[in-house]
Design a protein around this motif. Structure first.
Motif, PDB file in Angstrom:
ATOM      1  N   LEU A  45       0.742  -0.922  -0.311  1.00 44.31           N
ATOM      2  CA  LEU A  45      -0.520  -0.042   0.044  1.00 44.31           C
ATOM      3  C   LEU A  45       0.767   1.408   0.147  1.00 44.31           C
ATOM      4  N   LYS A  46       1.011   1.690  -0.822  1.00 47.48           N
ATOM      5  CA  LYS A  46       2.224   3.094  -0.959  1.00 47.48           C
ATOM      6  C   LYS A  46       0.466   4.791  -0.999  1.00 47.48           C
ATOM      7  N   ILE A  71      -6.057  20.001  -5.759  1.00 44.98           N
ATOM      8  CA  ILE A  71      -6.028  20.797  -7.079  1.00 44.98           C
ATOM      9  C   ILE A  71      -4.778  20.509  -8.225  1.00 44.98           C
ATOM     10  N   SER A  72      -4.281  19.484  -7.588  1.00 45.91           N
ATOM     11  CA  SER A  72      -3.996  18.805  -8.215  1.00 45.91           C
ATOM     12  C   SER A  72      -2.950  17.985  -8.573  1.00 45.91           C
ATOM     13  N   GLY A  73      -2.604  16.334  -9.115  1.00 51.17           N
ATOM     14  CA  GLY A  73      -2.599  15.310  -8.781  1.00 51.17           C
ATOM     15  C   GLY A  73      -0.441  15.361  -9.145  1.00 51.17           C
ATOM     16  N   VAL A  74       0.232  14.374  -8.251  1.00 52.47           N
ATOM     17  CA  VAL A  74       1.796  14.368  -8.119  1.00 52.47           C
ATOM     18  C   VAL A  74       2.316  13.235  -9.270  1.00 52.47           C
ATOM     19  N   SER A  75       3.505  13.092  -8.707  1.00 51.82           N
ATOM     20  CA  SER A  75       4.156  11.937  -8.979  1.00 51.82           C
ATOM     21  C   SER A  75       3.805  10.927  -8.430  1.00 51.82           C
ATOM     22  N   PHE A  76       3.500   9.975  -9.356  1.00 51.14           N
ATOM     23  CA  PHE A  76       3.040   8.881  -8.505  1.00 51.14           C
ATOM     24  C   PHE A  76       4.397   8.176  -7.452  1.00 51.14           C
ATOM     25  N   THR A  77       5.139   8.202  -7.819  1.00 53.84           N
ATOM     26  CA  THR A  77       6.456   8.305  -6.752  1.00 53.84           C
ATOM     27  C   THR A  77       6.747   8.488  -6.030  1.00 53.84           C
ATOM     28  N   LYS A  78       5.612   9.956  -5.107  1.00 57.43           N
ATOM     29  CA  LYS A  78       6.075  10.048  -3.604  1.00 57.43           C
ATOM     30  C   LYS A  78       4.702   9.767  -3.583  1.00 57.43           C
ATOM     31  N   GLY A  79       5.832   8.876  -2.775  1.00 60.26           N
ATOM     32  CA  GLY A  79       5.045   8.368  -1.273  1.00 60.26           C
ATOM     33  C   GLY A  79       5.379   6.032  -1.451  1.00 60.26           C
ATOM     34  N   PHE A  80       6.731   6.168  -2.045  1.00 58.92           N
ATOM     35  CA  PHE A  80       7.137   5.410  -2.145  1.00 58.92           C
ATOM     36  C   PHE A  80       7.956   4.954  -1.149  1.00 58.92           C
ATOM     37  N   ASN A  81       8.502   6.209  -0.443  1.00 55.39           N
ATOM     38  CA  ASN A  81       9.144   5.648   0.794  1.00 55.39           C
ATOM     39  C   ASN A  81       8.741   5.321   2.194  1.00 55.39           C
ATOM     40  N   GLU A  82       7.171   5.355   2.017  1.00 53.01           N
ATOM     41  CA  GLU A  82       6.085   4.991   3.178  1.00 53.01           C
ATOM     42  C   GLU A  82       5.343   4.027   2.498  1.00 53.01           C
TER      43      GLU A  82
END
Length: 263
Positions: free
Chosen positions: A156-157, A187-198
């Motif tokens: 789960l990311k 307002i906006s989505g972010v890069s799908f790589t954000k959160g991989f460290n969690e």
């Protein structure tokens, strides 16, 4: 002199074309003879191939995946298999959205409203492929049943968005009770790589049953279409969407393209 040269050129071209046609015809006859011999050996109970390696891509009713498969022929009709598969599950409520500026222009990147986690999976499975029909048809389709199961690792990311907080300030957040207002005003989505460290790991198990339609049963190259069902069970609820209860059990249908080689 020019006419003679042109005549010699056309003669050479004709001879070359004839030789090429003869070579292709010879290769076709050799291939057919080899296939006939393999069919005869199989009818006599001999193992035509010893192993197979294949890659594939699949579309699930709740996502997608890619896999690698290795098979070891046990008999002419039974092949022991193991496979590894990587993919993503999606919730049926997911819908991609964008934010506009009121004048018809898009602000920021697309996002999935209410998505709180991406769910990825990694499966390692063991099973068998059993030939059930078509082996005696030279240019036909071999139909096999595939069944098995194994372990499944769920990941789960957290899903991040840029949203407006209560002070109308832009914040990058994942979902939590404290960030719910900002998260639900994206307002906006972010890069799908954000959160991989969690990423959070959740163990589970899976099972698979399928039919494989093999268009090259007597060829070195494996080319097939597969359709079947998957079932997976995880030890914790897999929360994917806001205000939609997560679940432990997942069941889907799929279709896959399988390409590989036999030895």
């Amino acid at each position: 002199m020019k006419k003679l040269s042109l005549l010699l050129f056309f003669i050479a071209l004709t001879v070359f074309s004839f030789a090429q046609d003869k070579t292709r015809e010879q290769k076709r006859r050799e291939r057919n003879a080899r296939i006939n011999e393999m069919m005869k050996e199989e009818e006599e109970g001999a193992l035509v191939f010893n192993k197979q390696n294949a890659f594939g891509g699949k579309l699930n009713t709740d996502g997608y995946g890619i896999f690698y498969e290795h098979g070891k022929y046990k008999t002419i009709a039974i092949t022991n298999l193991w496979w590894i598969e990587l993919g993503e599950r999606k919730d049926p409520k997911e819908s991609r959205s964008v934010t506009g500026d009121g004048a018809g222009f898009q602000i920021g990147n697309p996002y999935i409203f209410g998505k709180i986690n991406n769910l990825y999976y990694l499966k390692l499975g063991f099973g068998q492929q059993r030939l059930i029909g078509g082996k005696d048809v030279k240019n036909g389709v071999a139909v096999s049943a595939i069944y098995g199961g194994g372990i499944s690792a769920g990941f789960l990311k957290p899903y991040y968005v840029d949203g407006r907080d209560t002070a109308d300030q832009l914040q990058r957040v994942k979902y939590s009770p404290e960030t719910a207002y900002t998260f639900l005003n994206p307002i906006s989505g972010v890069s799908f790589t954000k959160g991989f460290n969690e990423v959070k790991f959740v163990p589970g198990i899976h099972a698979r049953a399928a039919l494989r339609f093999d268009y090259g049963h007597f060829n070195d190259l494996l080319s097939a279409i597969e359709t079947g069902v998957n079932a997976s069970y995880y030890t914790k609820n897999m929360d994917m969407m806001y205000n939609i209860p997560g679940k432990k059990f997942f069941f889907n249908a799929y279709v896959a393209i399988v390409l590989g080689k036999r030895k």
